[in-house]
Design an enzyme around this catalytic site. Structure first.
Site, PDB file in Angstrom:
ATOM      1  N   ALA A  92      42.024  34.138  50.822  1.00 20.18           N
ATOM      2  CA  ALA A  92      41.639  33.754  49.454  1.00 20.18           C
ATOM      3  C   ALA A  92      40.856  34.910  48.825  1.00 20.18           C
ATOM      4  O   ALA A  92      40.366  35.802  49.523  1.00 20.18           O
ATOM      5  CB  ALA A  92      40.804  32.481  49.445  1.00 20.18           C
ATOM      6  N   PHE A  93      40.736  34.887  47.503  1.00 20.42           N
ATOM      7  CA  PHE A  93      40.135  36.034  46.814  1.00 20.42           C
ATOM      8  C   PHE A  93      38.674  36.223  47.174  1.00 20.42           C
ATOM      9  O   PHE A  93      38.115  37.298  46.979  1.00 20.42           O
ATOM     10  CB  PHE A  93      40.302  35.885  45.293  1.00 20.42           C
ATOM     11  CG  PHE A  93      39.176  35.172  44.608  1.00 20.42           C
ATOM     12  CD1 PHE A  93      39.079  33.795  44.630  1.00 20.42           C
ATOM     13  CD2 PHE A  93      38.200  35.887  43.940  1.00 20.42           C
ATOM     14  CE1 PHE A  93      38.028  33.142  44.004  1.00 20.42           C
ATOM     15  CE2 PHE A  93      37.146  35.244  43.307  1.00 20.42           C
ATOM     16  CZ  PHE A  93      37.053  33.864  43.347  1.00 20.42           C
ATOM     17  N   LYS A  94      38.037  35.208  47.738  1.00 25.58           N
ATOM     18  CA  LYS A  94      36.615  35.337  48.068  1.00 25.58           C
ATOM     19  C   LYS A  94      36.359  36.439  49.084  1.00 25.58           C
ATOM     20  O   LYS A  94      35.269  36.987  49.149  1.00 25.58           O
ATOM     21  CB  LYS A  94      36.078  33.997  48.541  1.00 25.58           C
ATOM     22  CG  LYS A  94      36.041  33.002  47.379  1.00 25.58           C
ATOM     23  CD  LYS A  94      35.369  31.698  47.714  1.00 25.58           C
ATOM     24  CE  LYS A  94      35.144  30.880  46.456  1.00 25.58           C
ATOM     25  NZ  LYS A  94      36.395  30.317  45.909  1.00 25.58           N
ATOM     26  N   ASP A  95      37.391  36.799  49.866  1.00 26.35           N
ATOM     27  CA  ASP A  95      37.230  37.909  50.810  1.00 26.35           C
ATOM     28  C   ASP A  95      36.912  39.229  50.108  1.00 26.35           C
ATOM     29  O   ASP A  95      36.229  40.074  50.676  1.00 26.35           O
ATOM     30  CB  ASP A  95      38.527  38.116  51.615  1.00 26.35           C
ATOM     31  CG  ASP A  95      38.754  37.022  52.654  1.00 26.35           C
ATOM     32  OD1 ASP A  95      37.773  36.512  53.221  1.00 26.35           O
ATOM     33  OD2 ASP A  95      39.935  36.692  52.891  1.00 26.35           O
ATOM     34  N   LEU A 152      33.209  39.002  49.687  1.00 24.20           N
ATOM     35  CA  LEU A 152      32.403  38.710  50.881  1.00 24.20           C
ATOM     36  C   LEU A 152      32.555  39.754  51.980  1.00 24.20           C
ATOM     37  O   LEU A 152      31.616  40.002  52.736  1.00 24.20           O
ATOM     38  CB  LEU A 152      32.704  37.304  51.395  1.00 24.20           C
ATOM     39  CG  LEU A 152      31.981  36.237  50.559  1.00 24.20           C
ATOM     40  CD1 LEU A 152      32.552  34.853  50.805  1.00 24.20           C
ATOM     41  CD2 LEU A 152      30.483  36.241  50.849  1.00 24.20           C
TER      42      LEU A 152
END
Ligand SMILES: *Cc1c(COP(=O)(O)O)cnc(C)c1O
Length: 462
Positions: free
Chosen positions: A110-113, A116
């Site tokens: 997901a784009f949160k990587d 993060l």
């Protein structure tokens, strides 16, 4: 760069302090004192450069020289070495002048990587320098948990405790968290719902004695460094399709307003952005606010794009601060209203300013499904439900077909296989590095919905 709070009463901090603190002591969010700008020449110079090189150009005004430039370059290299595509965030074409920006090639799909993975390496660098250790405690209803766990797994200077509501996250999402078996990772299934989990985390932050004792830290999207990392891909994608000579528009599947706010910052920094579309599912607090100025919390409705099932969009506070000319007391006043009565109204002037920057659109469940089917039929691509919300809103709100439109693709379809299969008949396969996810052993503990049990658990395991 110095950072100030959106509520005007917390101390001014430097980058490292903002990274470790998260929330300001006056309850506000931190923002840089001013927007650094990039000239047309600066943006032109990005043509042909790698993602990592552009990332350095875009983020260094926020970070350097506090972190020396050479060190920051190394941090960026390490952060994006975990991505499984050479372009880090490749663009694919859907139709003439219509594109999808694939933000899901990181370790947890997901784009949160994107943010993060960088955060994990920034934490490591800063904590090493200071000789400190932190304890991260978070609550997740899905994607944030696995991305946060992945960014600190195996690190000596951080322990992470991630709470999820027992039996209420999807199998893929749970397995992505609980199959990480490193010693510094603690998954907790709470006998309650997501709000219960979040309430316990908040209570820990409000217990100042406990907070200091374990050096508590947060990785949720109120952390400025996460927004900062997301500014980069607006530049890389726009430059690859003609900026700065040409304007580019973006459509962004939105929940907490972090991702689309990063697009707004890119524009403030000088990127020629035409439209910025705030695409929401039926949990439409933002599209209501941006149409009539009334920010009013409703009830959260479960959808097939669960990572956007949100009623309070924390990062919206950052935009309020910008709309009110950096007047912290005005923001404080609005947030007090929200706390007391579950709503506030923004003024006519502010609303028209907001409308100059954003179009907002609510997408129904049926339209989301129809878009998944249509993109497969006409473009041959399988997209996930969050991405479909963005594509649908883009198509309905586009003001000028001559301007390229980029829809942000925030998750890999295999993360939400049920909805995708229902619509397309195709079961989206996990990528090879995760193909055995369902055979991997899980490690997690079950706790009652009770703060004292959680505190005891954390102290026993540290
Ligand atoms: C978190 C998330 C979003 C929403 O992003 P915000 O920055 O919270 O607006 C959209 N899609 C997916 C897949 C997500 O995980």
């Amino acid at each position: 760069m110095k950072y100030i709070s959106t509520r005007g009463e917390a101390p001014t901090l430097n980058f490292e302090e903002v990274l470790l603190t998260g929330l300001a002591t006056d309850g506000g969010l931190y923002l840089p004192e001013f927007w650094p700008t990039l000239s047309v020449d600066d943006i032109e110079s990005m043509v042909g450069k790698s993602y990592q090189e552009i990332a350095f150009i875009v983020m260094s005004p926020y970070v350097c020289p506090e972190i020396p430039a050479e060190e920051f370059k190394k941090i960026i290299e390490k952060a994006y070495s975990s991505f499984r595509h050479d372009a880090i965030v490749p663009l694919t074409q859907l139709d003439s002048n219509e594109w999808i920006l694939e933000l899901f090639h990181g370790p947890t799909l997901a784009f949160k990587d994107v943010a993060l993975q960088l955060l994990g390496h920034l934490f490591n660098f800063v904590l090493d320098k200071r000789g400190e250790k932190i304890t991260i405690v978070g609550a997740t209803s899905g994607d944030t948990g696995s991305a946060a766990i992945d960014c600190v797994r195996g690190r000596e200077r951080a322990n992470i405790f991630m709470l999820h509501p027992k039996g209420r996250v999807s199998d893929v999402q749970r397995k992505q968290m609980t199959t990480v078996i490193e010693d510094n990772v603690f998954n907790i299934a709470v006998e309650g719902d997501f709000d219960d989990c979040q309430a316990m985390v908040k209570a820990l932050f409000n217990d100042l004695e406990f907070r200091d004792k374990i050096n508590l830290s947060a990785v949720n999207s109120i952390n400025w460094a996460r927004v900062m990392a997301q500014i980069v891909y607006y530049f890389t994608s726009a430059v690859s399709i003609g900026a700065p000579a040409r304007k580019v528009s973006f459509s962004v599947p939105t929940g907490n307003f972090g991702d689309v706010y990063a697009g707004y910052v890119a524009k403030q920094m000088g990127l020629p952005v035409d439209q910025l579309i705030v695409a929401t599912n039926v949990n439409d607090i933002l599209s209501r606010t941006l149409s009539n100025g009334e920010y009013k919390i409703g009830e959260t409705i479960p959808t097939i794009s669960p990572s956007m099932d949100i009623q309070v969009s924390s990062n919206f506070e950052r935009l309020l601060f910008n709309l009110h000319d950096s007047n912290g007391s005005k923001v404080r006043h609005l947030m007090d209203n929200l706390k007391q009565s579950g709503q506030f109204n923004i003024s006519e002037d502010c609303l028209s300013l907001a409308k100059n920057s954003f179009n907002a659109h609510r997408v129904s469940e049926d339209d989301t499904k129809e878009t998944i089917a249509d993109v497969l039929k006409t473009g041959g691509q399988v997209i996930d439900p969050h991405t479909a919300v963005g594509v649908n809103a883009a198509r309905k709100n586009r003001s000028n077909k001559e301007v390229p439109m980029v829809s942000l693709s925030t998750a890999h379809p295999a993360k939400f296989p049920k909805a995708v299969e229902e619509v397309t008949g195709i079961h989206p396969e996990l990528p090879p590095h995760m193909a055995d996810l369902f055979e991997r052993p899980e490690k997690f503990d079950i706790l009652p919905n009770d703060l004292d049990s959680l505190k005891k658990y954390i102290l026993e395991n540290l």
